[in-house]
Scaffold this active site. Structure first.
Site, PDB file in Angstrom:
ATOM      1  CG  HIS A 218      -1.929  18.882 115.670  1.00 24.94           C
ATOM      2  ND1 HIS A 218      -2.003  18.643 114.318  1.00 24.94           N
ATOM      3  CD2 HIS A 218      -2.811  18.013 116.242  1.00 24.94           C
ATOM      4  CE1 HIS A 218      -2.902  17.692 114.080  1.00 24.94           C
ATOM      5  NE2 HIS A 218      -3.403  17.300 115.232  1.00 24.94           N
TER       6      HIS A 218
ATOM      7  CG  ASP B  67       5.015  26.234 113.000  1.00 24.30           C
ATOM      8  OD1 ASP B  67       4.014  25.705 113.502  1.00 24.30           O
ATOM      9  OD2 ASP B  67       4.966  26.984 112.007  1.00 24.30           O
TER      10      ASP B  67
END
Ligand code: GDG
Length: 491
Positions: A168, A378
Protein backbone atom coordinates in the site's frame (compact mmCIF):
# COMPACT_ATOMS: atom_id res chain seq x y z
CA UNK A 1 -16.10 -15.32 -2.48
CA UNK A 2 -14.16 -13.74 -5.31
CA UNK A 3 -14.60 -15.74 -8.49
CA UNK A 4 -14.99 -19.27 -7.10
CA UNK A 5 -12.61 -18.73 -4.23
CA UNK A 6 -13.09 -17.73 -0.60
CA UNK A 7 -11.28 -14.46 0.08
CA UNK A 8 -8.83 -14.48 2.99
CA UNK A 9 -7.45 -11.00 3.71
CA UNK A 10 -4.40 -10.79 5.94
CA UNK A 11 -3.28 -7.43 7.34
CA UNK A 12 -1.53 -6.15 10.42
CA UNK A 13 -4.72 -4.90 12.08
CA UNK A 14 -8.29 -6.04 12.00
CA UNK A 15 -10.51 -3.18 10.82
CA UNK A 16 -11.82 -2.47 14.32
CA UNK A 17 -10.46 -0.55 17.26
CA UNK A 18 -11.12 -2.03 20.68
CA UNK A 19 -11.56 0.21 23.66
CA UNK A 20 -11.45 -1.59 26.96
CA UNK A 21 -14.34 -0.63 29.21
CA UNK A 22 -14.94 -1.89 32.74
CA UNK A 23 -16.92 -5.04 32.08
CA UNK A 24 -17.00 -5.26 28.34
CA UNK A 25 -15.06 -4.04 25.33
CA UNK A 26 -16.33 -1.35 23.04
CA UNK A 27 -15.54 -1.80 19.34
CA UNK A 28 -15.61 0.82 16.63
CA UNK A 29 -14.50 0.73 12.98
CA UNK A 30 -10.90 1.88 12.41
CA UNK A 31 -9.94 4.71 10.06
CA UNK A 32 -7.26 4.41 7.42
CA UNK A 33 -6.74 3.78 3.76
CA UNK A 34 -6.39 0.00 3.89
CA UNK A 35 -9.62 -0.39 5.86
CA UNK A 36 -11.51 2.02 3.58
CA UNK A 37 -10.49 -0.02 0.55
CA UNK A 38 -11.00 -3.54 1.84
CA UNK A 39 -14.26 -3.26 3.79
CA UNK A 40 -16.42 -2.72 0.67
CA UNK A 41 -14.77 -5.73 -0.95
CA UNK A 42 -15.38 -8.02 2.01
CA UNK A 43 -18.90 -6.65 2.44
CA UNK A 44 -19.60 -7.69 -1.11
CA UNK A 45 -17.68 -10.96 -1.43
CA UNK A 46 -17.60 -12.28 2.15
CA UNK A 47 -14.60 -14.19 3.47
CA UNK A 48 -12.26 -14.01 6.40
CA UNK A 49 -9.96 -11.27 7.71
CA UNK A 50 -6.85 -12.32 9.65
CA UNK A 51 -5.31 -9.53 11.71
CA UNK A 52 -4.12 -8.25 15.04
CA UNK A 53 -6.76 -7.03 17.48
CA UNK A 54 -4.48 -4.30 18.81
CA UNK A 55 -4.49 -6.13 22.17
CA UNK A 56 -2.70 -8.85 24.09
CA UNK A 57 -4.21 -12.35 24.26
CA UNK A 58 -7.75 -12.10 25.63
CA UNK A 59 -10.78 -14.38 25.48
CA UNK A 60 -13.02 -11.37 26.05
CA UNK A 61 -11.59 -9.61 23.00
CA UNK A 62 -11.86 -12.80 20.93
CA UNK A 63 -15.54 -13.00 21.87
CA UNK A 64 -16.10 -9.29 21.09
CA UNK A 65 -14.58 -9.47 17.61
CA UNK A 66 -16.57 -12.58 16.88
CA UNK A 67 -19.78 -10.79 18.01
CA UNK A 68 -18.90 -7.83 15.79
CA UNK A 69 -19.02 -10.13 12.75
CA UNK A 70 -22.28 -11.81 13.75
CA UNK A 71 -24.33 -9.82 11.29
CA UNK A 72 -21.60 -9.42 8.71
CA UNK A 73 -20.83 -11.29 5.58
CA UNK A 74 -17.31 -12.10 6.80
CA UNK A 75 -15.52 -13.41 9.87
CA UNK A 76 -12.40 -12.36 11.75
CA UNK A 77 -9.49 -14.59 12.72
CA UNK A 78 -7.82 -12.60 15.50
CA UNK A 79 -4.07 -12.52 16.12
CA UNK A 80 -2.85 -11.33 19.53
CA UNK A 81 0.49 -9.67 20.21
CA UNK A 82 2.18 -9.28 23.57
CA UNK A 83 3.79 -6.05 24.76
CA UNK A 84 7.26 -6.92 23.43
CA UNK A 85 5.88 -7.85 20.01
CA UNK A 86 3.83 -4.68 19.87
CA UNK A 87 6.83 -2.61 20.76
CA UNK A 88 9.47 -4.27 18.55
CA UNK A 89 7.50 -5.55 15.55
CA UNK A 90 4.82 -2.83 15.28
CA UNK A 91 6.28 0.35 16.75
CA UNK A 92 9.83 -0.71 16.01
CA UNK A 93 10.35 -2.51 12.72
CA UNK A 94 7.14 -1.45 10.99
CA UNK A 95 6.82 2.15 12.11
CA UNK A 96 10.38 3.20 12.90
CA UNK A 97 12.13 1.44 10.03
CA UNK A 98 9.96 0.43 7.09
CA UNK A 99 7.46 3.30 7.19
CA UNK A 100 10.03 6.14 7.15
CA UNK A 101 12.47 4.28 4.87
CA UNK A 102 9.88 3.45 2.23
CA UNK A 103 8.65 7.07 2.28
CA UNK A 104 12.23 8.18 1.59
CA UNK A 105 12.91 9.55 5.08
CA UNK A 106 16.05 7.59 5.98
CA UNK A 107 17.13 9.92 8.77
CA UNK A 108 14.04 8.93 10.78
CA UNK A 109 14.93 5.22 10.72
CA UNK A 110 15.95 3.47 13.95
CA UNK A 111 17.63 0.31 12.69
CA UNK A 112 17.79 -2.43 15.32
CA UNK A 113 18.29 -6.19 15.08
CA UNK A 114 15.92 -6.64 18.01
CA UNK A 115 13.21 -5.09 15.84
CA UNK A 116 14.10 -7.36 12.94
CA UNK A 117 13.98 -10.49 15.09
CA UNK A 118 10.54 -9.51 16.39
CA UNK A 119 9.38 -8.83 12.82
CA UNK A 120 10.37 -12.32 11.70
CA UNK A 121 8.71 -13.90 14.76
CA UNK A 122 5.44 -11.99 14.31
CA UNK A 123 5.31 -12.83 10.60
CA UNK A 124 5.58 -16.47 11.73
CA UNK A 125 2.74 -15.91 14.16
CA UNK A 126 0.51 -14.53 11.41
CA UNK A 127 1.45 -17.49 9.18
CA UNK A 128 0.41 -19.89 11.91
CA UNK A 129 -2.95 -18.08 12.14
CA UNK A 130 -3.45 -18.30 8.37
CA UNK A 131 -2.43 -21.97 8.28
CA UNK A 132 -5.05 -22.72 10.92
CA UNK A 133 -7.93 -21.32 8.87
CA UNK A 134 -6.80 -21.83 5.24
CA UNK A 135 -8.90 -24.15 3.11
CA UNK A 136 -8.03 -25.55 -0.30
CA UNK A 137 -8.71 -23.04 -3.06
CA UNK A 138 -8.76 -19.91 -0.84
CA UNK A 139 -7.59 -16.63 -2.38
CA UNK A 140 -5.03 -15.60 0.25
CA UNK A 141 -4.29 -11.92 -0.06
CA UNK A 142 -1.65 -10.42 2.23
CA UNK A 143 -1.61 -6.65 2.69
CA UNK A 144 1.19 -4.27 3.33
CA UNK A 145 4.67 -3.85 4.68
CA UNK A 146 4.08 -5.34 8.13
CA UNK A 147 3.84 -8.80 6.58
CA UNK A 148 6.47 -8.94 3.83
CA UNK A 149 7.89 -12.25 5.11
CA UNK A 150 4.62 -14.14 5.22
CA UNK A 151 4.76 -16.06 1.95
CA UNK A 152 8.15 -17.45 2.85
CA UNK A 153 6.97 -18.65 6.22
CA UNK A 154 3.71 -20.04 4.79
CA UNK A 155 5.72 -22.01 2.25
CA UNK A 156 7.91 -23.38 5.04
CA UNK A 157 4.73 -24.58 6.70
CA UNK A 158 3.89 -26.44 3.51
CA UNK A 159 1.08 -24.19 2.30
CA UNK A 160 0.74 -24.62 -1.48
CA UNK A 161 -1.88 -21.93 -2.19
CA UNK A 162 -1.18 -19.15 -4.63
CA UNK A 163 -0.25 -16.17 -2.51
CA UNK A 164 -0.80 -12.53 -3.37
CA UNK A 165 0.70 -9.43 -1.79
CA UNK A 166 -0.34 -5.82 -2.17
CA UNK A 167 2.01 -3.06 -1.07
CA UNK A 168 0.00 0.00 0.00
CA UNK A 169 2.91 2.40 0.56
CA UNK A 170 5.64 3.58 -1.83
CA UNK A 171 8.56 1.30 -2.70
CA UNK A 172 11.85 3.25 -2.56
CA UNK A 173 14.65 3.38 -5.11
CA UNK A 174 17.80 1.25 -4.57
CA UNK A 175 19.86 4.13 -3.09
CA UNK A 176 17.39 4.30 -0.22
CA UNK A 177 16.38 0.65 0.03
CA UNK A 178 19.97 -0.60 0.22
CA UNK A 179 20.42 1.11 3.60
CA UNK A 180 18.12 -1.55 5.10
CA UNK A 181 20.42 -4.04 6.84
CA UNK A 182 17.98 -6.88 5.99
CA UNK A 183 17.46 -5.86 2.36
CA UNK A 184 18.23 -9.29 0.88
CA UNK A 185 16.11 -11.15 3.39
CA UNK A 186 13.12 -8.91 2.67
CA UNK A 187 13.44 -9.20 -1.11
CA UNK A 188 13.96 -12.96 -1.04
CA UNK A 189 10.93 -13.35 1.19
CA UNK A 190 8.74 -11.18 -1.07
CA UNK A 191 9.70 -13.34 -4.02
CA UNK A 192 7.82 -16.27 -2.43
CA UNK A 193 4.53 -14.56 -3.34
CA UNK A 194 3.04 -15.49 -6.72
CA UNK A 195 1.64 -12.03 -7.38
CA UNK A 196 3.09 -8.78 -6.04
CA UNK A 197 1.13 -5.57 -6.59
CA UNK A 198 2.18 -1.93 -6.31
CA UNK A 199 0.25 1.32 -6.43
CA UNK A 200 2.17 2.96 -9.27
CA UNK A 201 4.53 2.14 -12.13
CA UNK A 202 7.22 4.03 -10.26
CA UNK A 203 6.91 1.74 -7.18
CA UNK A 204 7.01 -1.33 -9.39
CA UNK A 205 10.10 -0.01 -11.23
CA UNK A 206 11.80 0.73 -7.92
CA UNK A 207 11.06 -2.78 -6.66
CA UNK A 208 12.50 -4.34 -9.81
CA UNK A 209 15.55 -2.07 -9.62
CA UNK A 210 16.08 -3.08 -5.96
CA UNK A 211 15.84 -6.76 -6.89
CA UNK A 212 18.38 -6.31 -9.65
CA UNK A 213 20.65 -4.27 -7.39
CA UNK A 214 20.54 -6.54 -4.33
CA UNK A 215 19.94 -10.07 -5.63
CA UNK A 216 22.38 -11.20 -8.29
CA UNK A 217 20.93 -13.34 -11.07
CA UNK A 218 17.41 -11.92 -11.03
CA UNK A 219 15.69 -12.31 -14.37
CA UNK A 220 12.91 -10.03 -15.57
CA UNK A 221 10.68 -10.45 -18.58
CA UNK A 222 7.79 -8.55 -20.09
CA UNK A 223 4.30 -9.97 -20.32
CA UNK A 224 1.52 -9.08 -22.70
CA UNK A 225 0.15 -6.68 -20.08
CA UNK A 226 1.87 -3.33 -20.18
CA UNK A 227 2.12 -2.87 -16.41
CA UNK A 228 3.13 -6.42 -15.54
CA UNK A 229 6.43 -8.24 -15.46
CA UNK A 230 7.52 -11.75 -14.66
CA UNK A 231 10.44 -11.98 -12.28
CA UNK A 232 12.58 -14.95 -11.41
CA UNK A 233 14.96 -15.00 -8.45
CA UNK A 234 16.58 -18.40 -7.95
CA UNK A 235 13.75 -20.90 -8.04
CA UNK A 236 11.05 -18.33 -7.20
CA UNK A 237 8.81 -16.72 -9.76
CA UNK A 238 6.46 -13.79 -9.27
CA UNK A 239 4.19 -11.72 -11.41
CA UNK A 240 4.79 -8.08 -10.52
CA UNK A 241 2.17 -5.54 -11.46
CA UNK A 242 0.75 -2.07 -10.97
CA UNK A 243 -2.74 -1.90 -9.41
CA UNK A 244 -3.69 1.62 -8.28
CA UNK A 245 -6.02 1.18 -5.31
CA UNK A 246 -9.31 3.05 -5.33
CA UNK A 247 -12.59 3.75 -3.53
CA UNK A 248 -16.20 2.60 -3.58
CA UNK A 249 -17.10 5.49 -5.89
CA UNK A 250 -20.88 5.15 -5.62
CA UNK A 251 -20.74 5.10 -1.83
CA UNK A 252 -19.41 8.68 -1.95
CA UNK A 253 -21.39 9.90 -4.94
CA UNK A 254 -24.78 8.63 -3.88
CA UNK A 255 -24.93 9.60 -0.25
CA UNK A 256 -27.82 11.91 0.53
CA UNK A 257 -26.88 13.96 3.55
CA UNK A 258 -30.23 15.50 4.40
CA UNK A 259 -30.94 13.37 7.45
CA UNK A 260 -27.54 12.70 8.93
CA UNK A 261 -28.37 15.00 11.81
CA UNK A 262 -24.88 16.41 12.06
CA UNK A 263 -23.99 19.95 11.28
CA UNK A 264 -20.31 20.08 12.16
CA UNK A 265 -19.37 21.03 8.63
CA UNK A 266 -21.87 23.86 8.57
CA UNK A 267 -19.27 26.11 10.19
CA UNK A 268 -17.65 25.94 6.75
CA UNK A 269 -20.26 28.25 5.31
CA UNK A 270 -19.67 31.95 4.90
CA UNK A 271 -16.06 31.80 3.79
CA UNK A 272 -14.25 29.87 1.10
CA UNK A 273 -12.71 26.75 2.60
CA UNK A 274 -9.43 24.96 2.05
CA UNK A 275 -9.87 21.45 3.51
CA UNK A 276 -7.23 18.99 4.76
CA UNK A 277 -8.11 15.46 5.97
CA UNK A 278 -5.25 13.30 7.14
CA UNK A 279 -4.21 10.63 9.58
CA UNK A 280 -1.68 12.08 12.01
CA UNK A 281 1.52 11.32 10.12
CA UNK A 282 4.68 13.20 9.17
CA UNK A 283 4.38 11.90 5.59
CA UNK A 284 1.11 13.78 5.09
CA UNK A 285 2.80 17.21 4.96
CA UNK A 286 0.49 18.91 7.48
CA UNK A 287 2.99 21.45 8.90
CA UNK A 288 4.16 22.27 5.37
CA UNK A 289 0.53 22.90 4.35
CA UNK A 290 -0.12 25.13 7.35
CA UNK A 291 3.00 27.11 6.49
CA UNK A 292 1.75 27.62 2.94
CA UNK A 293 -1.64 28.78 4.19
CA UNK A 294 0.10 31.24 6.48
CA UNK A 295 2.14 32.45 3.52
CA UNK A 296 -1.09 32.99 1.55
CA UNK A 297 -2.55 35.10 4.36
CA UNK A 298 0.62 37.17 4.54
CA UNK A 299 0.85 37.68 0.83
CA UNK A 300 -2.83 38.44 0.27
CA UNK A 301 -4.12 40.28 3.37
CA UNK A 302 -7.43 40.90 1.59
CA UNK A 303 -8.18 37.17 1.94
CA UNK A 304 -8.35 37.51 5.73
CA UNK A 305 -11.95 37.01 6.72
CA UNK A 306 -12.66 35.47 3.29
CA UNK A 307 -10.84 32.14 3.38
CA UNK A 308 -10.68 29.50 6.10
CA UNK A 309 -8.60 26.38 6.38
CA UNK A 310 -10.33 23.35 7.94
CA UNK A 311 -7.82 20.74 8.99
CA UNK A 312 -9.04 17.36 10.26
CA UNK A 313 -6.33 15.22 11.83
CA UNK A 314 -7.36 11.67 12.67
CA UNK A 315 -5.46 10.32 15.71
CA UNK A 316 -2.96 7.65 14.68
CA UNK A 317 0.02 5.85 16.27
CA UNK A 318 -0.37 8.07 19.31
CA UNK A 319 1.84 5.96 21.53
CA UNK A 320 4.90 6.65 19.36
CA UNK A 321 6.86 9.70 20.64
CA UNK A 322 7.48 11.08 17.12
CA UNK A 323 3.74 11.19 16.46
CA UNK A 324 3.09 12.96 19.77
CA UNK A 325 5.73 15.52 18.80
CA UNK A 326 4.13 15.97 15.41
CA UNK A 327 0.77 16.61 17.03
CA UNK A 328 2.35 19.21 19.28
CA UNK A 329 4.08 20.84 16.31
CA UNK A 330 0.78 21.03 14.35
CA UNK A 331 -1.16 22.38 17.29
CA UNK A 332 1.49 24.99 18.05
CA UNK A 333 1.44 26.15 14.43
CA UNK A 334 -2.37 26.30 14.34
CA UNK A 335 -2.49 28.36 17.49
CA UNK A 336 0.28 30.72 16.31
CA UNK A 337 -1.39 31.31 12.95
CA UNK A 338 -4.78 31.80 14.59
CA UNK A 339 -3.22 34.12 17.17
CA UNK A 340 -1.52 36.21 14.51
CA UNK A 341 -4.24 36.49 11.87
CA UNK A 342 -7.66 36.17 13.57
CA UNK A 343 -9.98 39.15 13.39
CA UNK A 344 -13.30 39.54 15.20
CA UNK A 345 -15.75 37.02 13.68
CA UNK A 346 -13.11 35.09 11.72
CA UNK A 347 -10.50 32.47 12.64
CA UNK A 348 -8.14 31.37 9.88
CA UNK A 349 -7.82 27.68 10.83
CA UNK A 350 -10.54 25.37 12.13
CA UNK A 351 -8.70 22.40 13.57
CA UNK A 352 -10.20 19.05 14.59
CA UNK A 353 -8.17 16.31 16.21
CA UNK A 354 -10.63 13.44 15.96
CA UNK A 355 -12.35 11.07 13.54
CA UNK A 356 -15.73 11.82 11.96
CA UNK A 357 -18.38 9.46 10.65
CA UNK A 358 -18.49 8.76 6.92
CA UNK A 359 -21.52 11.05 6.30
CA UNK A 360 -19.84 13.84 8.27
CA UNK A 361 -16.68 13.41 6.24
CA UNK A 362 -18.65 13.63 2.99
CA UNK A 363 -20.29 16.77 4.30
CA UNK A 364 -16.85 18.31 4.73
CA UNK A 365 -15.80 17.19 1.24
CA UNK A 366 -18.92 18.75 -0.28
CA UNK A 367 -18.61 22.03 1.61
CA UNK A 368 -14.97 22.66 0.67
CA UNK A 369 -13.85 24.93 -2.15
CA UNK A 370 -10.38 23.43 -2.24
CA UNK A 371 -9.12 20.05 -1.02
CA UNK A 372 -5.47 20.30 -0.02
CA UNK A 373 -4.00 16.81 -0.38
CA UNK A 374 -0.33 17.57 -0.09
CA UNK A 375 1.62 14.60 1.34
CA UNK A 376 5.42 14.63 1.15
CA UNK A 377 5.10 11.08 -0.19
CA UNK A 378 2.06 8.77 -0.25
CA UNK A 379 1.36 5.34 -1.71
CA UNK A 380 -1.92 6.49 -3.23
CA UNK A 381 -4.03 8.78 -0.98
CA UNK A 382 -7.68 7.91 -0.97
CA UNK A 383 -8.81 11.27 0.44
CA UNK A 384 -8.06 12.81 -2.97
CA UNK A 385 -10.30 10.25 -4.69
CA UNK A 386 -13.06 10.47 -2.05
CA UNK A 387 -13.19 14.26 -2.42
CA UNK A 388 -13.72 13.96 -6.17
CA UNK A 389 -16.37 11.23 -5.87
CA UNK A 390 -18.29 13.27 -3.28
CA UNK A 391 -18.55 16.34 -5.54
CA UNK A 392 -21.85 15.59 -7.24
CA UNK A 393 -22.11 19.36 -7.81
CA UNK A 394 -18.95 19.24 -10.00
CA UNK A 395 -17.43 22.05 -7.95
CA UNK A 396 -14.29 22.21 -5.90
CA UNK A 397 -10.61 22.14 -6.78
CA UNK A 398 -8.15 19.39 -5.86
CA UNK A 399 -4.67 20.65 -4.97
CA UNK A 400 -2.60 17.48 -5.07
CA UNK A 401 1.00 16.68 -4.22
CA UNK A 402 2.97 15.38 -7.17
CA UNK A 403 4.38 12.82 -4.69
CA UNK A 404 1.04 11.13 -3.99
CA UNK A 405 0.39 7.96 -6.00
CA UNK A 406 -3.00 9.46 -6.92
CA UNK A 407 -1.23 12.14 -9.00
CA UNK A 408 -0.64 9.59 -11.79
CA UNK A 409 -4.38 9.13 -12.33
CA UNK A 410 -5.70 12.58 -11.38
CA UNK A 411 -3.10 14.82 -13.02
CA UNK A 412 -5.48 16.06 -15.72
CA UNK A 413 -7.95 17.48 -13.24
CA UNK A 414 -5.93 18.38 -10.16
CA UNK A 415 -3.51 21.26 -9.62
CA UNK A 416 -0.24 19.45 -8.94
CA UNK A 417 2.26 20.92 -6.48
CA UNK A 418 5.53 20.21 -4.75
CA UNK A 419 4.52 20.33 -1.06
CA UNK A 420 8.05 21.38 -0.02
CA UNK A 421 7.76 24.59 -2.03
CA UNK A 422 5.89 26.89 0.38
CA UNK A 423 5.55 29.81 -2.05
CA UNK A 424 4.35 27.60 -4.90
CA UNK A 425 1.85 25.88 -2.62
CA UNK A 426 0.51 29.22 -1.38
CA UNK A 427 0.23 30.46 -4.97
CA UNK A 428 -1.60 27.25 -5.97
CA UNK A 429 -4.12 27.70 -3.15
CA UNK A 430 -4.69 31.20 -4.50
CA UNK A 431 -5.23 29.95 -8.07
CA UNK A 432 -7.59 27.25 -6.79
CA UNK A 433 -9.62 29.74 -4.76
CA UNK A 434 -10.01 32.03 -7.78
CA UNK A 435 -10.81 29.31 -10.31
CA UNK A 436 -13.88 29.88 -12.50
CA UNK A 437 -16.73 27.45 -11.96
CA UNK A 438 -16.57 26.29 -15.58
CA UNK A 439 -12.94 25.26 -15.18
CA UNK A 440 -13.70 23.58 -11.85
CA UNK A 441 -16.45 21.59 -13.56
CA UNK A 442 -14.26 20.48 -16.46
CA UNK A 443 -11.44 19.40 -14.17
CA UNK A 444 -13.77 17.62 -11.77
CA UNK A 445 -15.50 15.78 -14.61
CA UNK A 446 -12.12 14.57 -15.94
CA UNK A 447 -11.25 13.08 -12.55
CA UNK A 448 -14.70 11.66 -11.88
CA UNK A 449 -14.97 9.94 -15.23
CA UNK A 450 -11.72 8.11 -14.49
CA UNK A 451 -12.69 7.19 -10.92
CA UNK A 452 -16.18 6.04 -11.85
CA UNK A 453 -14.69 3.24 -13.97
CA UNK A 454 -11.58 2.65 -11.84
CA UNK A 455 -13.19 1.91 -8.48
CA UNK A 456 -12.05 -0.41 -5.71
CA UNK A 457 -14.09 -3.34 -7.05
CA UNK A 458 -12.30 -3.17 -10.37
CA UNK A 459 -8.99 -3.01 -8.49
CA UNK A 460 -9.76 -6.19 -6.61
CA UNK A 461 -11.10 -7.98 -9.70
CA UNK A 462 -7.92 -7.21 -11.68
CA UNK A 463 -5.79 -8.43 -8.81
CA UNK A 464 -7.84 -11.54 -8.47
CA UNK A 465 -7.71 -12.28 -12.20
CA UNK A 466 -3.92 -12.04 -12.19
CA UNK A 467 -3.76 -14.15 -9.07
CA UNK A 468 -5.85 -16.84 -10.74
CA UNK A 469 -3.57 -16.81 -13.76
CA UNK A 470 -0.36 -16.95 -11.75
CA UNK A 471 1.38 -20.28 -11.54
CA UNK A 472 1.05 -22.50 -8.48
CA UNK A 473 4.55 -23.81 -8.89
CA UNK A 474 7.65 -22.53 -10.58
CA UNK A 475 7.64 -25.27 -13.22
CA UNK A 476 4.52 -23.79 -14.78
CA UNK A 477 6.42 -20.76 -16.01
CA UNK A 478 8.56 -21.77 -18.99
CA UNK A 479 12.18 -20.77 -18.74
CA UNK A 480 12.28 -19.36 -22.21
CA UNK A 481 10.24 -16.38 -21.02
CA UNK A 482 13.28 -15.21 -19.17
CA UNK A 483 16.17 -15.83 -21.49
CA UNK A 484 15.44 -13.07 -24.02
CA UNK A 485 15.42 -10.20 -21.56
CA UNK A 486 17.74 -11.38 -18.84
CA UNK A 487 18.42 -8.74 -16.20
CA UNK A 488 17.15 -5.90 -18.36
CA UNK A 489 17.57 -2.56 -16.65
CA UNK A 490 14.91 -0.71 -18.61
CA UNK A 491 11.84 -1.71 -16.59
C1 GDG B 1 -2.37 3.82 3.31
C2 GDG B 1 -1.34 4.54 2.44
C3 GDG B 1 -2.96 4.46 0.53
C4 GDG B 1 -9.82 10.00 7.29
N1 GDG B 1 -10.43 10.73 8.24
C5 GDG B 1 -11.53 10.07 8.60
C6 GDG B 1 -11.60 8.92 7.84
N2 GDG B 1 -10.55 8.91 7.05
C7 GDG B 1 -10.29 7.88 6.03
C8 GDG B 1 -10.40 8.51 4.68
C9 GDG B 1 -9.54 7.59 3.83
C10 GDG B 1 -8.53 7.03 4.85
O1 GDG B 1 -8.97 7.40 6.14
C11 GDG B 1 -7.14 7.60 4.66
O2 GDG B 1 -6.61 6.98 3.55
P1 GDG B 1 -5.28 7.45 2.83
O3 GDG B 1 -5.17 6.72 1.55
O4 GDG B 1 -5.31 8.93 2.67
O5 GDG B 1 -4.06 7.17 3.82
P2 GDG B 1 -3.41 6.00 4.77
O6 GDG B 1 -4.26 5.72 5.94
O7 GDG B 1 -2.04 6.50 5.05
O8 GDG B 1 -3.37 4.67 3.88
C12 GDG B 1 -2.05 5.36 1.35
C13 GDG B 1 -3.85 3.63 1.42
O9 GDG B 1 -3.11 2.93 2.42
C14 GDG B 1 -4.64 2.61 0.62
O10 GDG B 1 -3.78 1.78 -0.11
O11 GDG B 1 -3.76 5.28 -0.30
O12 GDG B 1 -1.09 5.95 0.50
O13 GDG B 1 -0.50 5.39 3.23
O14 GDG B 1 -10.31 6.55 3.33
O15 GDG B 1 -11.74 8.55 4.33
N3 GDG B 1 -12.60 8.04 7.94
C15 GDG B 1 -13.58 8.33 8.84
N4 GDG B 1 -13.56 9.44 9.64
C16 GDG B 1 -12.55 10.32 9.54
O16 GDG B 1 -12.53 11.33 10.27
N5 GDG B 1 -14.61 7.49 8.97
Amino acid sequence: VIGQRRLVVVSNRLPVTIEAAEDQNRLRPSCGGLVSALIPILDRSGGCWVGWTGTDQSDLVAASVSDWCAEKNYSFAPVFLNAAERSDYYHGFSNEIIWPLFHGLTSRCQFSSRYWNAYTRVNEKFSAAVSRIAKAGDFIWVHDYHLMLMAQSLRRRGLRHRLAYFHHIPFPCPDIFETLPWRKEVLRALMHFNVIGFQTARDRRNFIACLQHCLPGVRVSRTNQEDHLLVRAGSDYASVGTYPISIDYEAFAQVGLENTGDSTASDLSGTRVVLGVDRLDYTKGIPERLMAFQELLKRRPELRGQVTMTQIVVPSRETIPEYRQLRLCIETMVSKINGEFSIPGWIPIHYYYRAFSRPELIRFYRAAHVAAVTPLRDGMNLVAKEFCASRVDKRGVLVLSEFAGAADELKDGALLVNPHDTEALAATFDVALQMEESEQGARMEAMQSHLRTHDVFRWSELFHADHSNASDTSSEIPNRNFEATAAGSHF
